[in-house]
Write an enzyme that holds these catalytic residues in place. Structure first.
Site, PDB file in Angstrom:
ATOM      1  N   SER A 118       0.727  -1.181   0.007  1.00 40.30           N
ATOM      2  CA  SER A 118       0.030  -0.040  -0.046  1.00 40.30           C
ATOM      3  C   SER A 118       0.709   1.214  -0.064  1.00 40.30           C
ATOM      4  O   SER A 118       2.069   1.165   0.559  1.00 40.30           O
ATOM      5  CB  SER A 118      -0.833   0.102   1.173  1.00 40.30           C
ATOM      6  OG  SER A 118      -1.382   1.321   1.324  1.00 40.30           O
ATOM      7  N   TYR A 153      -1.232  -0.652  10.406  1.00 37.32           N
ATOM      8  CA  TYR A 153      -1.435  -1.134   9.075  1.00 37.32           C
ATOM      9  C   TYR A 153      -0.346  -0.697   8.263  1.00 37.32           C
ATOM     10  O   TYR A 153       0.161  -1.414   7.477  1.00 37.32           O
ATOM     11  CB  TYR A 153      -2.975  -0.809   8.571  1.00 37.32           C
ATOM     12  CG  TYR A 153      -2.887  -1.056   7.276  1.00 37.32           C
ATOM     13  CD1 TYR A 153      -3.484  -2.241   6.551  1.00 37.32           C
ATOM     14  CD2 TYR A 153      -3.120  -0.167   6.155  1.00 37.32           C
ATOM     15  CE1 TYR A 153      -3.614  -2.514   5.360  1.00 37.32           C
ATOM     16  CE2 TYR A 153      -3.146  -0.150   4.730  1.00 37.32           C
ATOM     17  CZ  TYR A 153      -3.531  -1.438   4.249  1.00 37.32           C
ATOM     18  OH  TYR A 153      -4.091  -1.449   2.842  1.00 37.32           O
TER      19      TYR A 153
HETATM   20  P1  NAP Z   1     -11.385  -6.191   0.779  1.00 42.49           P
HETATM   21  O1  NAP Z   1     -12.532  -5.721  -0.155  1.00 42.49           O
HETATM   22  O2  NAP Z   1     -11.363  -5.832   2.357  1.00 42.49           O
HETATM   23  O3  NAP Z   1     -11.126  -7.804   0.649  1.00 42.49           O
HETATM   24  C1  NAP Z   1      -9.941  -8.504   1.331  1.00 42.49           C
HETATM   25  C2  NAP Z   1     -10.230  -9.820   0.877  1.00 42.49           C
HETATM   26  O4  NAP Z   1      -9.294 -10.504   1.694  1.00 42.49           O
HETATM   27  C3  NAP Z   1     -11.504 -10.659   1.205  1.00 42.49           C
HETATM   28  O5  NAP Z   1     -11.382 -11.704  -0.120  1.00 42.49           O
HETATM   29  C4  NAP Z   1     -11.100 -11.271   2.375  1.00 42.49           C
HETATM   30  O6  NAP Z   1     -11.943 -12.625   2.551  1.00 42.49           O
HETATM   31  C5  NAP Z   1      -9.679 -11.605   2.515  1.00 42.49           C
HETATM   32  N1  NAP Z   1      -9.050 -11.731   3.756  1.00 42.49           N
HETATM   33  C6  NAP Z   1      -9.062 -10.897   4.693  1.00 42.49           C
HETATM   34  N2  NAP Z   1      -8.413 -11.373   5.745  1.00 42.49           N
HETATM   35  C7  NAP Z   1      -7.962 -12.926   5.281  1.00 42.49           C
HETATM   36  C8  NAP Z   1      -7.234 -13.716   5.978  1.00 42.49           C
HETATM   37  N3  NAP Z   1      -6.516 -13.687   7.053  1.00 42.49           N
HETATM   38  N4  NAP Z   1      -7.074 -14.818   5.179  1.00 42.49           N
HETATM   39  C9  NAP Z   1      -7.586 -14.910   4.211  1.00 42.49           C
HETATM   40  N5  NAP Z   1      -8.083 -14.032   3.279  1.00 42.49           N
HETATM   41  C10 NAP Z   1      -8.631 -13.054   4.037  1.00 42.49           C
HETATM   42  O7  NAP Z   1      -9.793  -5.650   0.725  1.00 42.49           O
HETATM   43  P2  NAP Z   1      -9.226  -4.904  -0.587  1.00 42.49           P
HETATM   44  O8  NAP Z   1      -9.338  -3.522  -0.762  1.00 42.49           O
HETATM   45  O9  NAP Z   1      -9.439  -5.749  -1.875  1.00 42.49           O
HETATM   46  O10 NAP Z   1      -7.625  -5.308  -0.367  1.00 42.49           O
HETATM   47  C11 NAP Z   1      -6.865  -6.306  -0.936  1.00 42.49           C
HETATM   48  C12 NAP Z   1      -5.449  -5.776  -0.602  1.00 42.49           C
HETATM   49  O11 NAP Z   1      -5.157  -4.496  -1.247  1.00 42.49           O
HETATM   50  C13 NAP Z   1      -5.171  -5.754   0.707  1.00 42.49           C
HETATM   51  O12 NAP Z   1      -3.611  -6.346   1.164  1.00 42.49           O
HETATM   52  C14 NAP Z   1      -5.033  -4.041   0.881  1.00 42.49           C
HETATM   53  O13 NAP Z   1      -4.397  -3.817   2.148  1.00 42.49           O
HETATM   54  C15 NAP Z   1      -4.455  -3.735  -0.034  1.00 42.49           C
HETATM   55  N6  NAP Z   1      -4.708  -2.380  -0.319  1.00 42.49           N
HETATM   56  C16 NAP Z   1      -6.104  -1.800  -0.523  1.00 42.49           C
HETATM   57  C17 NAP Z   1      -6.344  -0.308  -0.707  1.00 42.49           C
HETATM   58  C18 NAP Z   1      -7.739   0.126  -0.863  1.00 42.49           C
HETATM   59  O14 NAP Z   1      -7.772   1.201  -1.149  1.00 42.49           O
HETATM   60  N7  NAP Z   1      -8.769  -0.787  -0.976  1.00 42.49           N
HETATM   61  C19 NAP Z   1      -5.257   0.101  -0.836  1.00 42.49           C
HETATM   62  C20 NAP Z   1      -3.889   0.103  -0.527  1.00 42.49           C
HETATM   63  C21 NAP Z   1      -3.699  -1.368  -0.403  1.00 42.49           C
HETATM   64  P3  NAP Z   1     -13.531 -12.593   3.103  1.00 42.49           P
HETATM   65  O15 NAP Z   1     -14.302 -11.924   1.924  1.00 42.49           O
HETATM   66  O16 NAP Z   1     -13.760 -13.865   3.253  1.00 42.49           O
HETATM   67  O17 NAP Z   1     -13.529 -11.791   4.279  1.00 42.49           O
END
Ligand code: NAP
Length: 248
Positions: A143, A157
């Site tokens: 991130s 985080y």
């Molecule tokens: P999200 O919509 O909250 O989705 C998270 C996903 O991870 C879901 O599929 C969830 O499964 C799964 N998950 C969470 N904890 C887990 C665990 N312990 N073991 C296995 N699966 C797990 O998140 P996102 O925004 O797509 O984020 C994806 C990645 O991008 C993350 O690493 C996040 O830090 C990074 N990121 C996101 C943003 C942003 O703005 N969105 C910005 C920077 C970085 P369930 O559905 O079963 O709960």
């Protein structure tokens, strides 16, 4: 050689977009999730519609035995893994560091850091040319928080993502000779559910006017960079970062 990718946390958000694009690009796809089985099954159905083999596997990446089972299931159902996207990640309610307790910190570091290490370990054991594998590629989803620090929101985080960046640098050098490339993407404000777990579902819209590009990003825009880093087009890239943050 058939291409097999495991995308951790791919029941929704960036992971789901990555799984779907990987299927379109000819990968067999391991769709990992923690809780939301029906969402994961939907992603699997989308992958199959694109002509790919796909399987949903429940596993909490923070639990070592779950990670081992995730990779063993992929071995059995899809074949030897050639690519890993370490995407699963969590953040918790926005608060200052002085309010954080050890239980929260342990959860944040276990999912974001330990999970990334454990999945990388299992992938290396299968991909390394030193162990009879055919090489491969790993993309870690970090991130921009790693370089901005997320003050007042979730410094824990951000620090965990800093660890993911350092892992990316160190591991890329450690296993270049094993035929495995390791890179990372660093998204900024992307429209997904993750912001709701921080207590602010509208966080992207609140902040977008302050971004040079004046808009939030879509999960598909991150997925495109991940798929490029996994691909042979990125054959000389290792230890590198692509920031997808609208100029932030
Ligand atoms: P999200 O919509 O909250 O989705 C998270 C996903 O991870 C879901 O599929 C969830 O499964 C799964 N998950 C969470 N904890 C887990 C665990 N312990 N073991 C296995 N699966 C797990 O998140 P996102 O925004 O797509 O984020 C994806 C990645 O991008 C993350 O690493 C996040 O830090 C990074 N990121 C996101 C943003 C942003 O703005 N969105 C910005 C920077 C970085 P369930 O559905 O079963 O709960």
């Amino acid at each position: 050689m058939s291409k097999v990718v495991i995308v951790t946390g791919s029941s929704r958000g960036i992971g789901a977009a990555t799984a779907r694009l990987a299927a379109e690009r000819g990968y067999a796809v391991g769709v990992n999730y923690r809780e939301n089985r029906s969402a994961a099954e939907q992603v699997v159905a989308d992958c199959r519609r694109a002509g790919a083999k796909a399987v949903a596997v429940q596993a909490d990446v923070a639990i070592e035995t779950d990670v081992v089972r995730l990779f063993e299931t992929a071995d059995r159902e899809l074949g030897r893994v050639t690519a890993l996207v370490n995407n699963a990640g969590i953040l918790e309610k926005q608060m200052r560091v002085e309010e954080m307790d050890a239980v929260r910190l342990a959860r944040v570091f276990a999912a974001n850091v330990t999970g990334t290490f454990l999945c990388a370990r299992e992938a290396i054991r299968r991909m390394s040319i030193m162990r009879g594998g055919s090489g491969g590629a790993i993309v870690n989803v970090s991130s921009v928080a790693a370089r901005l620090g997320s003050p007042g929101e979730y410094v824990d985080y951000a620090a965990a993502k800093g660890a993911v960046d350092t892992l990316t640098i160190g591991l890329s050098k450690e296993i270049a000779g094993d035929g495995i490339r390791v890179n990372a993407v660093r998204p900024g404000f992307i429209y997904t559910d993750i912001h709701a777990s921080g207590g602010e579902p509208g966080r992207v819209d609140r902040n977008k006017a302050g971004l040079p590009m004046q808009r939030g990003g879509q999960p598909e825009e991150v997925a495109a960079a991940i798929l490029w880093l996994l691909s042979d087009e990125a054959s000389y890239a290792t230890g590198t970062f692509i920031d997808l943050a609208g100029g932030r």
